[in-house]
Every structure is written in structure tokens, then in C-alpha cells.
Design a protein around this motif. Structure first.
Motif, PDB file in Angstrom:
ATOM      1  N   ALA A   1      28.952-126.553 -31.074  1.00 24.40           N
ATOM      2  CA  ALA A   1      27.660-126.415 -30.554  1.00 24.40           C
ATOM      3  C   ALA A   1      26.741-125.653 -31.502  1.00 24.40           C
ATOM      4  O   ALA A   1      25.615-125.685 -31.712  1.00 24.40           O
ATOM      5  CB  ALA A   1      27.852-125.339 -29.298  1.00 24.40           C
ATOM      6  N   MET A   2      27.427-124.574 -32.390  1.00 26.85           N
ATOM      7  CA  MET A   2      27.026-123.756 -33.446  1.00 26.85           C
ATOM      8  C   MET A   2      26.395-124.781 -34.569  1.00 26.85           C
ATOM      9  O   MET A   2      25.370-124.593 -35.121  1.00 26.85           O
ATOM     10  CB  MET A   2      27.901-122.999 -34.068  1.00 26.85           C
ATOM     11  N   SER A   3      27.223-126.023 -34.730  1.00 23.18           N
ATOM     12  CA  SER A   3      26.582-126.880 -35.764  1.00 23.18           C
ATOM     13  C   SER A   3      25.269-127.561 -35.317  1.00 23.18           C
ATOM     14  O   SER A   3      24.259-127.758 -36.017  1.00 23.18           O
ATOM     15  CB  SER A   3      27.740-127.833 -36.187  1.00 23.18           C
ATOM     16  N   ARG A   4      25.275-127.878 -34.126  1.00 21.94           N
ATOM     17  CA  ARG A   4      23.986-128.281 -33.384  1.00 21.94           C
ATOM     18  C   ARG A   4      23.050-127.736 -33.441  1.00 21.94           C
ATOM     19  O   ARG A   4      21.786-127.942 -33.761  1.00 21.94           O
ATOM     20  CB  ARG A   4      24.239-129.156 -32.161  1.00 21.94           C
ATOM     21  N   LEU A   5      23.085-126.332 -33.095  1.00 23.70           N
ATOM     22  CA  LEU A   5      22.209-125.322 -33.153  1.00 23.70           C
ATOM     23  C   LEU A   5      21.602-125.203 -34.453  1.00 23.70           C
ATOM     24  O   LEU A   5      20.402-125.011 -34.480  1.00 23.70           O
ATOM     25  CB  LEU A   5      23.009-123.905 -32.565  1.00 23.70           C
ATOM     26  N   LYS A   6      22.413-125.065 -35.441  1.00 18.57           N
ATOM     27  CA  LYS A   6      21.915-124.951 -36.817  1.00 18.57           C
ATOM     28  C   LYS A   6      21.035-126.311 -37.169  1.00 18.57           C
ATOM     29  O   LYS A   6      20.067-126.099 -37.945  1.00 18.57           O
ATOM     30  CB  LYS A   6      23.055-124.693 -37.818  1.00 18.57           C
ATOM     31  N   ARG A   7      21.643-127.391 -36.986  1.00 22.73           N
ATOM     32  CA  ARG A   7      21.102-128.530 -37.229  1.00 22.73           C
ATOM     33  C   ARG A   7      19.667-128.703 -36.643  1.00 22.73           C
ATOM     34  O   ARG A   7      18.832-129.268 -37.391  1.00 22.73           O
ATOM     35  CB  ARG A   7      21.969-129.734 -36.820  1.00 22.73           C
TER      36      ARG A   7
ATOM     37  N   ALA B   1      18.015-123.297 -43.309  1.00 21.83           N
ATOM     38  CA  ALA B   1      17.674-122.487 -44.584  1.00 21.83           C
ATOM     39  C   ALA B   1      18.893-121.674 -44.757  1.00 21.83           C
ATOM     40  O   ALA B   1      19.388-121.469 -45.922  1.00 21.83           O
ATOM     41  CB  ALA B   1      16.104-121.939 -44.677  1.00 21.83           C
ATOM     42  N   ARG B   2      19.126-120.693 -43.613  1.00 17.88           N
ATOM     43  CA  ARG B   2      20.274-119.920 -43.737  1.00 17.88           C
ATOM     44  C   ARG B   2      21.583-120.661 -44.189  1.00 17.88           C
ATOM     45  O   ARG B   2      22.527-119.880 -44.666  1.00 17.88           O
ATOM     46  CB  ARG B   2      20.176-118.955 -42.328  1.00 17.88           C
ATOM     47  N   ASP B   3      21.675-121.566 -43.403  1.00 19.87           N
ATOM     48  CA  ASP B   3      22.780-122.543 -43.859  1.00 19.87           C
ATOM     49  C   ASP B   3      23.283-122.871 -45.281  1.00 19.87           C
ATOM     50  O   ASP B   3      24.312-122.752 -45.695  1.00 19.87           O
ATOM     51  CB  ASP B   3      23.045-123.770 -42.846  1.00 19.87           C
TER      52      ASP B   3
END
Length: 213
Positions: free
Chosen positions: A127-133, A140-142
Motif C-alpha cells: 500500500a505504501m509503494s502504491r501511495l508513493k507511486r 521525488a522524496r523516494d
């Protein structure tokens, strides 16, 4: 002959506004607890509602602090996500330093990553990966996160080795390991997160070793 008596030392009085070490330590622990509470509340809301739909007031209310208190710990919602990522990087470096001395740098990096991801809830990680994607600001933060992670891994590997001659090797292994985490994570997500994260770590590093043969 009587032994001379030395006067006992009197504790130095604290100056006005100065706190005792115990009080300072308690204050620091409370600050850390509040920071963790804010971080957990924010991440739960991000996963439940989405990043954009979650406000700073929502986070403060969920953590039972004021909006003003939120800004004592974080400058923005993006900073909360960055803090979560930085804590994960620190945990990974701790795992690196704990690896047995007879492991190669690449194996130590692989095993440390596998141990770290075992403590992560796969559903939450996905879920976090999708949130960042799906969020340009978080993307940009990633990118910055991976740059910081690479430096932290290189420092941890170099510290583990203790030899100056291994610093270049440590940087190269850190670069490979960070790339493995990034590409492996994206592949794990695109394949529907069917495998356990630690199993995917092994597959990714097996692929790296195959390339390096």
C-alpha cells in the motif's frame, strides 16, 4: 594518628532553567514517543484515506496532539513519510552491522535486507509503494530516499569491514543492493505481491549473482 577527614562534595545546584539529566532524559523519551505516535497515526491515515485526502489536522487529531505540536516534529506530510523511510534505513544499517564477519559484503547486504523486510507487513508495504507511486511529491522524496539509503549502506558496510581499502567495494555493493531493493520492490509490486518479500529479495540477489558470474 587520626586520618584527616575530607569534606564531602556537595552537588552543584542547577542554574535557573537548567534541567537534571533524569528530567532531560524523560523529556527526550516523551518527545520520541510523540513523534512515533504522529508517524503511526499519519501512516495509518495515508493508507486508509490516501495521502492527498489526509490533512495535517487529521493526523494531529488521530495522534491526540495540537496542530501546532505537529509542526514541532514535522514540517509537512511529506516529512512524515520521509521519517518512516529514514527509520527503515537506520534499521537496515543495524542489521548490516550485526551480520557475521565471515559473510561477504554482498551476502551481508542480502541477508540484512531479508531480515529487515521480514518485520514489514507485506500488505502495508504494498500500500505504501502504491501511495508513493501515485503521488508526484512522494516520488521525488523516494528518489532522495534511495540516495540516502545507498550512503547509509555504504557507511555500514565500510564500518563492518573496518578496512579503508574496502571503502570503494562498500560503495559499489551499496549501489548494487540499493538498486536491488528498488527494482525488486517494483517487480514484487507489479507481480501482485504473491511472494513473501524476503523470498523476492533472494530471487533478486540470485539474479545479481548470475549477472556477475
Amino acid at each position: 594518628m587520626k586520618a584527616s577527614k575530607q569534606p564531602g562534595r556537595r552537588a552543584k545546584p542547577l542554574s535557573s532553567g537548567e534541567k537534571s539529566p533524569a528530567a532531560a532524559g524523560l523529556r527526550q523519551r516523551k518527545r520520541q514517543q510523540t513523534r512515533e505516535r504522529l508517524k503511526r497515526a499519519a501512516m495509518a491515515l495515508f493508507l486508509e484515506r490516501g495521502f492527498e485526502a489526509t490533512t495535517i489536522d487529521d493526523i494531529a487529531a488521530a495522534a491526540d496532539v495540537s496542530r501546532r505540536s505537529f509542526f514541532h516534529y514535522f514540517a509537512s506530510k511529506e516529512d512524515v513519510v520521509a521519517a518512516w523511510q529514514e527509520d527503515a534505513a537506520a534499521a537496515l544499517v543495524t542489521e548490516i552491522l550485526a551480520r557475521p564477519a565471515d559473510e561477504s559484503m554482498l551476502t551481508a547486504a542480502e541477508n540484512a535486507i531479508a531480515a529487515a523486510v521480514k518485520r514489514i507487513d507485506p500488505t502495508e508495504a504494498a500500500a505504501m509503494s502504491r501511495l508513493k507511486r501515485d503521488n508526484p511529491a512522494l516520488q521525488a522524496r523516494d528518489q532522495l530516499k534511495y540516495e540516502k539509503l545507498e550512503r547509509a549502506l555504504a557507511d555500514g558496510l565500510a564500518q563492518r569491514s573496518g578496512r579503508k581499502s574496502d571503502r570503494l567495494k562498500a560503495r559499489l555493493v551499496a549501489m548494487i543492493a540499493t538498486g536491488a531493493m528498488r527494482v525488486g520492490g517494483e517487480s514484487w509490486l507489479s507481480e501482485g505481491t504473491r511472494d513473501k518479500p524476503e523470498a523476492f529479495v533472494k530471487r533478486t540477489f540470485d539474479a545479481i549473482r548470475e549477472i556477475l558470474k
